[in-house]
Design an enzyme around this catalytic site. Structure first.
Site, mmCIF file in Angstrom:
data_model
loop_
_atom_site.group_PDB
_atom_site.id
_atom_site.type_symbol
_atom_site.label_atom_id
_atom_site.label_comp_id
_atom_site.label_asym_id
_atom_site.label_seq_id
_atom_site.Cartn_x
_atom_site.Cartn_y
_atom_site.Cartn_z
ATOM 1 N N ALA A 69 68.421 60.818 -3.092
ATOM 2 C CA ALA A 69 70.290 61.275 -2.864
ATOM 3 C C ALA A 69 69.877 62.807 -1.793
ATOM 4 O O ALA A 69 69.574 63.521 -2.159
ATOM 5 C CB ALA A 69 70.926 61.679 -3.663
ATOM 6 N N GLU B 117 63.565 50.311 -6.496
ATOM 7 C CA GLU B 117 64.798 49.504 -6.730
ATOM 8 C C GLU B 117 66.022 49.780 -5.763
ATOM 9 O O GLU B 117 66.461 50.826 -5.819
ATOM 10 C CB GLU B 117 65.278 49.074 -7.931
ATOM 11 C CG GLU B 117 65.120 47.856 -8.759
ATOM 12 C CD GLU B 117 63.994 49.222 -9.652
ATOM 13 O OE1 GLU B 117 62.979 48.864 -10.961
ATOM 14 O OE2 GLU B 117 63.559 49.946 -9.848
ATOM 15 N N TYR C 230 63.400 52.779 4.174
ATOM 16 C CA TYR C 230 62.546 52.335 3.333
ATOM 17 C C TYR C 230 61.938 51.419 4.057
ATOM 18 O O TYR C 230 60.426 51.710 4.375
ATOM 19 C CB TYR C 230 62.586 51.937 1.426
ATOM 20 C CG TYR C 230 63.892 53.232 0.918
ATOM 21 C CD1 TYR C 230 62.643 54.249 0.701
ATOM 22 C CD2 TYR C 230 64.262 52.668 0.540
ATOM 23 C CE1 TYR C 230 63.943 54.130 -0.022
ATOM 24 C CE2 TYR C 230 65.363 53.249 -0.734
ATOM 25 C CZ TYR C 230 64.705 54.531 -0.749
ATOM 26 O OH TYR C 230 65.485 55.108 -1.754
#
Length: 149
Positions: A74, A107, A119
Site C-alpha cells: 500500500a 491475491e 505485478y
C-alpha cells in the site's frame, strides 16, 4: 521517482501504517491484527518506505516453506506514481532471495488494474481466480504467481 528509505516495519510506525491501510483498503486490517503480525507472526516480513519522518507506504509477506505470500502493498495516495510501490516490491523480492524463497504469490482485486500491472511488470502471471474472495463486495481475486525468484 522519489528517493525513499526501505526499512523493516517497527512498532513506532504502526499508526502511520494504519492510516495508509485505512486510506487504501475497503476492509483494512485492525490495529490488533497488524500488531500481532509484527510482534508474534514469525512468518511475517514487513517493510516500510519512508523519507525523513514521512511514511509513504508499506508492504508485507509471509514466508511459508519456499514461498512468499504477499499480504499487502500500500502506498499513501499522495505519493502514488513515484515508484514507491516498485521499491517496496523490490524489497520483498530481495528478502525472498536472501531467505531462499523460490516463488511468490498474492491475491489482487479483479478491478485493481494498477496493482496487476505492477505485478506483471515484475514477472507475476495470472494463475487462477478466487470467486467472491473479498468480503466487502464479493469481488473476485486474481491469483498471481512469480516463479524462479
Amino acid at each position: 521517482m522519489i528517493d525513499v528509505e526501505i526499512c523493516p516495519l517497527k512498532p513506532e510506525y504502526i499508526d502511520s501504517v494504519l492510516a495508509i491501510n485505512n486510506m487504501c483498503f475497503p476492509t483494512p486490517w485492525s490495529r490488533e491484527s497488524l500488531e500481532r503480525e509484527i510482534k508474534s507472526n514469525t512468518l511475517a516480513k514487513y517493510v516500510v518506505a519512508k523519507k525523513l519522518d514521512i511514511l509513504m507506504g508499506y508492504a508485507g509477506m509471509w514466508h511459508i516453506l519456499d514461498e512468499g505470500h504477499i499480504t499487502n502493498i500500500a502506498v499513501h495516495p499522495e505519493y502514488r506514481g513515484f515508484g514507491i510501490g516498485s521499491a517496496l516490491l523490490d524489497a520483498l523480492i530481495e528478502i525472498c532471495k536472501i531467505e531462499l524463497i523460490t516463488s511468490m504469490t498474492l491475491e489482487v482485486r479483479k478491478s485493481n488494474l494498477i496493482a496487476q500491472n505492477l505485478y506483471k511488470k515484475y514477472g507475476f502471471v495470472e494463475e487462477g481466480i478466487r470467486k467472491s474472495y473479498y468480503m466487502d463486495n464479493k469481488e473476485d481475486a486474481i491469483i498471481m504467481w512469480k516463479h524462479n525468484i
